[in-house]
Motif scaffolding. Structure first.
Motif, short mmCIF file in Angstrom:
data_model
loop_
_atom_site.label_atom_id
_atom_site.label_comp_id
_atom_site.label_asym_id
_atom_site.label_seq_id
_atom_site.Cartn_x
_atom_site.Cartn_y
_atom_site.Cartn_z
N VAL A 137 -3.61 48.48 16.59
CA VAL A 137 -3.30 49.10 15.54
C VAL A 137 -1.95 50.36 15.33
CG1 VAL A 137 -4.11 50.38 13.67
CG2 VAL A 137 -5.70 48.52 14.52
N SER A 138 -2.28 50.88 16.40
CA SER A 138 -1.16 52.10 16.61
C SER A 138 0.02 51.32 16.49
CB SER A 138 -1.29 52.89 17.70
OG SER A 138 -0.36 53.86 17.78
N LEU A 139 0.39 50.14 17.14
CA LEU A 139 1.67 49.57 17.12
C LEU A 139 1.79 48.78 15.91
CD1 LEU A 139 1.29 48.25 20.73
CD2 LEU A 139 2.84 49.90 20.04
N CYS A 140 0.90 48.22 15.59
CA CYS A 140 0.84 47.36 14.08
C CYS A 140 1.60 48.34 13.13
CB CYS A 140 -0.38 46.91 13.67
SG CYS A 140 -0.72 45.91 12.25
N VAL A 141 0.92 49.30 12.81
CA VAL A 141 1.38 50.13 11.46
C VAL A 141 2.56 50.69 11.78
CG1 VAL A 141 -1.08 50.64 11.04
CG2 VAL A 141 0.22 52.47 12.28
N GLN A 142 3.32 50.58 12.65
CA GLN A 142 4.88 51.02 13.03
C GLN A 142 6.09 49.97 12.59
OE1 GLN A 142 5.60 53.56 16.54
NE2 GLN A 142 3.35 53.12 16.97
N VAL A 143 5.42 48.89 12.12
CA VAL A 143 6.42 47.77 11.94
C VAL A 143 5.88 47.09 10.36
CG1 VAL A 143 7.09 45.47 12.45
CG2 VAL A 143 6.37 47.07 14.28
N LYS A 144 7.04 46.98 9.51
CA LYS A 144 6.82 46.52 8.36
C LYS A 144 6.37 44.79 8.26
CE LYS A 144 8.53 47.85 3.70
NZ LYS A 144 7.26 48.36 3.57
N GLY A 145 5.57 44.69 7.40
CA GLY A 145 5.01 43.35 7.24
C GLY A 145 3.87 42.77 8.26
N ALA A 146 2.99 41.81 7.71
CA ALA A 146 1.83 41.62 8.26
C ALA A 146 1.97 40.83 9.69
CB ALA A 146 0.87 40.77 7.45
N ILE A 147 2.78 39.74 9.75
CA ILE A 147 3.05 38.85 10.63
C ILE A 147 4.09 39.50 11.74
CG2 ILE A 147 3.66 36.99 11.77
CD1 ILE A 147 1.24 36.54 10.08
N PRO A 148 5.22 39.99 11.15
CA PRO A 148 6.11 40.76 12.35
C PRO A 148 5.32 42.14 13.04
CG PRO A 148 7.16 40.34 10.14
CD PRO A 148 5.68 40.21 9.85
N SER A 149 4.23 42.51 12.21
CA SER A 149 3.78 43.98 13.07
C SER A 149 2.66 43.54 13.99
CB SER A 149 3.29 44.65 11.89
OG SER A 149 2.02 44.22 11.39
N MET A 150 2.40 42.37 14.10
CA MET A 150 1.29 42.13 15.14
C MET A 150 1.76 42.17 16.60
SD MET A 150 -1.45 41.23 13.75
CE MET A 150 -1.13 41.99 11.95
N PRO A 151 1.31 43.02 17.39
CA PRO A 151 1.85 43.50 18.67
C PRO A 151 1.45 42.57 19.87
CG PRO A 151 -0.16 44.72 18.38
CD PRO A 151 -0.07 43.97 16.96
N ASP A 152 2.49 42.29 20.97
CA ASP A 152 2.18 41.49 21.91
C ASP A 152 1.33 42.34 22.93
OD1 ASP A 152 3.97 42.78 23.37
OD2 ASP A 152 5.35 41.75 22.99
N ARG A 153 0.50 41.50 23.84
CA ARG A 153 -0.25 42.16 24.83
C ARG A 153 0.39 43.40 25.56
NH1 ARG A 153 -4.44 41.67 27.40
NH2 ARG A 153 -5.38 39.52 27.23
N LYS A 154 1.57 42.99 26.17
CA LYS A 154 2.74 43.72 26.96
C LYS A 154 2.78 45.04 26.24
CE LYS A 154 6.93 44.19 29.56
NZ LYS A 154 8.21 44.32 29.08
N SER A 155 2.95 45.06 24.89
CA SER A 155 3.19 46.43 24.39
C SER A 155 1.88 47.19 24.28
CB SER A 155 3.59 46.00 22.79
OG SER A 155 4.82 45.65 22.96
N VAL A 156 0.71 46.58 23.79
CA VAL A 156 -0.58 47.31 23.83
C VAL A 156 -1.07 47.69 25.15
CG1 VAL A 156 -2.97 46.82 23.63
CG2 VAL A 156 -1.39 45.56 22.01
#
Length: 163
Positions: A137-156
């Motif tokens: 979620v922390s990564l998700c809210v830093q990107v605009k839009g629903a689909i583009p904001s879904m983080p990948d495993r590596k980033s998490v």
């Protein structure tokens, strides 16, 4: 009508029901197959008809869900983090992992529930599942839009290494 959840349950796959967008009561026939109900606090209040202003209110609303037969209630609390209420156990609380800059919260609840599910099926503890989901979620809210904001495993995983 509930063939997918019946099939999942029969195959030993946990059924997580995200209550997003539910305005009406969830049919008991569906709840019979749900392992984890995952509303945010507003949805929990709407579904139970109970207040959800305080942690105690939320715990009482989760207890009502337990009476419906749902053993685990995973409540998304926005900037207050999340809590998992398992029937007969102490709640597990996870604070939010704050983002440097919040651009868009669209999809944050979906990212949370999906990340929790991924960690769960990988055999992580419930506490680890909550932390993994908080990082997503922390990564998700830093990107605009629903689909583009879904983080990948590596980033998490990279974010978790800093916490």
């Amino acid at each position: 009508m509930y063939y997918a959840v019946q099939a999942a349950r029969s195959a030993g796959i946990p059924v997580i029901f995200d209550a997003g967008g539910m305005d009406s009561p969830i049919p008991q026939e569906l709840l019979n197959y749900v392992d984890i109900l995952s509303p945010n606090e507003t949805e929990l209040g709407r579904l139970t008809g109970m207040p959800t202003e305080s942690f105690e209110d939320i715990a009482q609303a989760a207890a009502k869900c337990h009476k419906w037969g749902v053993k685990q209630v995973l409540v998304k609390l926005g900037e207050k983090g999340s809590s998992l209420f398992i029937e007969g156990e102490e709640p597990i609380q996870q604070p939010a992992i704050f983002a440097k800059k919040v651009l868009d919260t669209t999809g944050a609840g979906d990212a949370f529930t999906a990340a929790f599910a991924v960690a769960l099926v990988e055999g992580k503890s419930k506490k680890e599942c909550l932390k993994f989901a908080a990082a997503a979620v922390s990564l998700c809210v830093q990107v605009k839009g629903a689909i583009p904001s879904m983080p990948d495993r590596k980033s998490v995983l990279e974010l978790l290494n800093y916490h």
